[in-house]
Enzyme design. Sequence first.
Site, mmCIF file in Angstrom:
data_model
loop_
_atom_site.group_PDB
_atom_site.id
_atom_site.type_symbol
_atom_site.label_atom_id
_atom_site.label_comp_id
_atom_site.label_asym_id
_atom_site.label_seq_id
_atom_site.Cartn_x
_atom_site.Cartn_y
_atom_site.Cartn_z
ATOM 1 N N ARG A 186 4.675 -12.752 9.904
ATOM 2 C CA ARG A 186 5.331 -11.491 10.034
ATOM 3 C C ARG A 186 6.564 -11.448 10.305
ATOM 4 O O ARG A 186 6.817 -12.263 11.734
ATOM 5 C CB ARG A 186 4.525 -10.289 10.728
ATOM 6 N N GLU A 200 0.736 -1.168 0.041
ATOM 7 C CA GLU A 200 -0.244 0.024 0.043
ATOM 8 C C GLU A 200 0.835 1.170 -0.045
ATOM 9 O O GLU A 200 1.935 1.239 0.962
ATOM 10 C CB GLU A 200 -0.798 -0.058 1.225
ATOM 11 N N LYS A 228 4.516 0.766 9.265
ATOM 12 C CA LYS A 228 4.545 1.960 8.762
ATOM 13 C C LYS A 228 4.050 3.233 9.542
ATOM 14 O O LYS A 228 4.472 4.174 9.347
ATOM 15 C CB LYS A 228 3.922 2.008 7.176
HETATM 16 P P1 ATP Z 1 2.618 -1.845 7.819
HETATM 17 O O1 ATP Z 1 1.771 -2.586 9.042
HETATM 18 O O2 ATP Z 1 3.915 -1.622 8.128
HETATM 19 O O3 ATP Z 1 1.824 -0.793 7.260
HETATM 20 P P2 ATP Z 1 1.326 -3.760 5.880
HETATM 21 O O4 ATP Z 1 1.519 -5.120 5.819
HETATM 22 O O5 ATP Z 1 0.044 -2.898 6.181
HETATM 23 O O6 ATP Z 1 2.553 -3.143 6.824
HETATM 24 P P3 ATP Z 1 1.619 -3.187 3.085
HETATM 25 O O7 ATP Z 1 2.068 -2.471 2.220
HETATM 26 O O8 ATP Z 1 0.067 -3.684 3.019
HETATM 27 O O9 ATP Z 1 2.082 -3.103 4.649
HETATM 28 O O10 ATP Z 1 2.475 -4.644 2.750
HETATM 29 C C1 ATP Z 1 2.828 -5.196 1.340
HETATM 30 C C2 ATP Z 1 3.270 -6.637 1.789
HETATM 31 O O11 ATP Z 1 4.500 -6.796 2.519
HETATM 32 C C3 ATP Z 1 2.008 -7.399 2.427
HETATM 33 O O12 ATP Z 1 1.983 -8.625 1.437
HETATM 34 C C4 ATP Z 1 2.300 -7.700 3.530
HETATM 35 O O13 ATP Z 1 2.063 -9.003 4.236
HETATM 36 C C5 ATP Z 1 4.170 -7.645 3.472
HETATM 37 N N1 ATP Z 1 4.526 -7.409 5.078
HETATM 38 C C6 ATP Z 1 4.471 -6.153 5.411
HETATM 39 N N2 ATP Z 1 5.126 -6.074 6.698
HETATM 40 C C7 ATP Z 1 5.608 -7.373 6.647
HETATM 41 C C8 ATP Z 1 6.532 -7.852 7.880
HETATM 42 N N3 ATP Z 1 6.795 -7.237 8.967
HETATM 43 N N4 ATP Z 1 7.117 -9.119 7.627
HETATM 44 C C9 ATP Z 1 6.743 -9.701 6.653
HETATM 45 N N5 ATP Z 1 5.906 -9.278 5.526
HETATM 46 C C10 ATP Z 1 5.250 -8.152 5.735
HETATM 47 MG MG MG Z 2 -1.663 -2.684 5.173
#
Ligand code: ATP
Ligand code: MG
Length: 554
Positions: free
Chosen positions: A259, A35, A269
Amino acid sequence: MAMSEEKSLNFIEEIIENDLQSGKYDSIVTRFPPEPNGYLHLGHASSICLNFGLTQKYPGYTNLRFDDTNPATEETAYVESIKEDVSWLGFTWKNERYASDYFDQLYAFAVQLIQKGLAYVDDSTPEEIALQKGTPTTPGTDSPYRNRSIEENLDLFTRMRNGEFPDGARTLRARIDMQHVNMLMRDPILYRIKHAHHHRTGDTWCIYPMYDFAHGQSDAIEQITHSICTMEFVPHRELYDWLIKQLEIYASRQYEFARRNINYTVTSKRKLLQLVTEKKVTGWDDPRMPTISGLRRRGYTPHSIREFCDRIGIAKRDNMVDVGLLEFCVREHLNQMALRRMVVFDPVKLVITDYQGEEWLNTENNPEDPAAGSRQIPFSNTLYIERDDFMEQPPKKYFRLAPGQMVRLKSAYIIRCDEVIKDEQGVVQEIRCSHLPNSKSGSDTSGVTVKGTLHWVSVKQALSVEVRLYDRLFSVEDPTDESADFMQYLNPQSLTVLPAVYAEPALSEATESERFQFIRKGYFVLDRDSSPGRLVFNRTVGLKDTWASATSKK
Ligand code: ATP
Ligand code: MG
C-alpha cells in the site's frame, strides 16, 4: 524524461514478461476493483496506474470492476465518481463490471461446494464462530454444525436465500480445516444473511457473498490473468487458490504489492469519510483532500498524478511517500503549461508621476511555451504592487523597490522610487516613482540593467478576486500512528482565504480547465465556487521547489 526509459522492470512486470515469453499467455487481463463506498484517493491512483499501465505496456486490457458485495455502505453516486476519476486520470477500461453481476453465478458456485461436501450452513453465532477460530498459535475447533448432510445444507442454504432467517442467524462456511496454520483457512465464511437493499440488485438478495468468495471468483469469470492487490491480502491467497481449485474455474493468479501511504495525509476511505461527515472539510472534493476529485479541484493535472505514481513505482514493503514528491511533479508540469498572470495579494499604491495616459502592453502567456501566445495588459500611472516589495530602509542586496532604487515592472518599464507617502502611524500609503520612457520591455534602449522585477496591476482595470491558499491537512507526518485519534492532528491553518486580491483583467475570462501561474506567487486554478462577478482561485502549489532542495541536502 529519459528516466522512465532507463527504469528497470518492477517485479510484476518481470512476472508478466516471463509469462509472455514462456507462452503461458499471449496477452494479459488486469482489473481495477474498487469498492464503491467512497471516493478514490492517491493510494487508488497508484493501483489504477499500475493495472492500466501494465495493459498499455503489454498486449491485453483492463476491466473496471466494482466490488459491490456490501450493500450497506455502497452507493451509485460513488460508482459515478469512481468512473469519472479513472477517466480523468486518462485511462479507458475494456469492460465495466460489477461483482453483483455475478450473484447468480456465485450462488451456483456455493451450491457446487455444498454438493462436494466442501461447504456447510452454520447456525453458530458470530461470537461462537470467533471462538472456534482459535488463535494464530492455537488450533481452532470444529463447529457442531460442520458435519451436516449435503441435503440438509442444500435445504438450509436455499432457505437462507429465500429469506426465512433473520440477519446473522446462519452463515455458509467453507469446510476446509479448523487446524490449518493459516487462520483464514479455518472454515471461512462464504455467505452471510443481510436483509439490505443493494444499489444495483435491489431486494433480490438477502444473502451476500463475502469478499473472499466474490473477488477471486469474479477474477476467474473475467479471466483475469494477473489479479493485483495490496499486501494485506497475502494470507488470503491460499483461500483464493483453494476456491479456484475446488470449483475448477479459470486459474487467475493473485499478486500483492505494498500500500502507498503519503505523509501529512490519510489514505483510507473510512477516515476520509469521517472528515466529510464531521465537516472538517467541505466535501470529498475539498481541495485539501488527497482524493482524486480533491486534487482535480486543487488544480493537479492527470499527467502530474501519473508521473508521481510512476516515480514512486511499486514495492513489496509498506512505506511512506513524501507529499513533496507529488508537489514536485505538479510544479514541473504546471511550469510547462500554466498561463502567466499578474495578481497582487497585499497591495500598496504606486504612482508614476511622469507617465500620462494609458497603454496596453503585449506580453507572452508562457515563456516555456511559445504556442501559448500573448495577451494585452493595461498599464497606467496608478498601479498596485505588493506591500512587501518595498522597503524604506533596505538591507544590502535588496533588489526590490526602495527610496532611490530602480526596478523593472514586469513587461513594462524601469522605474525609480522618488518619494514615499505615509500616514500618521508611519504606514506607507503611496510610493511615488518616475520611469525611463525608453526602457519598455521588448524595445529597451535605456542601457540600464536592474536586478529586481516586480509584478503589478493597474488600479483602474484591476479585478478583485478571492484566493484560497492551502496547507497540509494534518500537521504531523503520520496522522494514523495510533498513538492518538487522527482527528487531533488536523492542521487548523490548512486553509487561508484572501477575500479580495487584485488581478489583471485577463483573468476575468479564466476557465476551470486552464492552469495559471500567478507570477512570483504560485500556481492557481479557477474554483467551481466562482460566479461571474466573483472569481475564486485555488492555489495548487507554491513556486518553490522545497522537495528538491530538501532531498539534495540528504
Ligand atoms: P480503503 O482502505 O481506502 O477503503 P481499500 O483497499 O479498501 O482502501 P478498495 O476500493 O477496496 O479500497 O481498493 C481498490 C483497489 O485499490 C484495491 O486493489 C486496493 O488494493 C487498491 N488500493 C487501495 N488503497 C491503496 C493504497 N493506499 N495503495 C495502493 N493501492 C491501494
Ligand atoms: Mg476495501
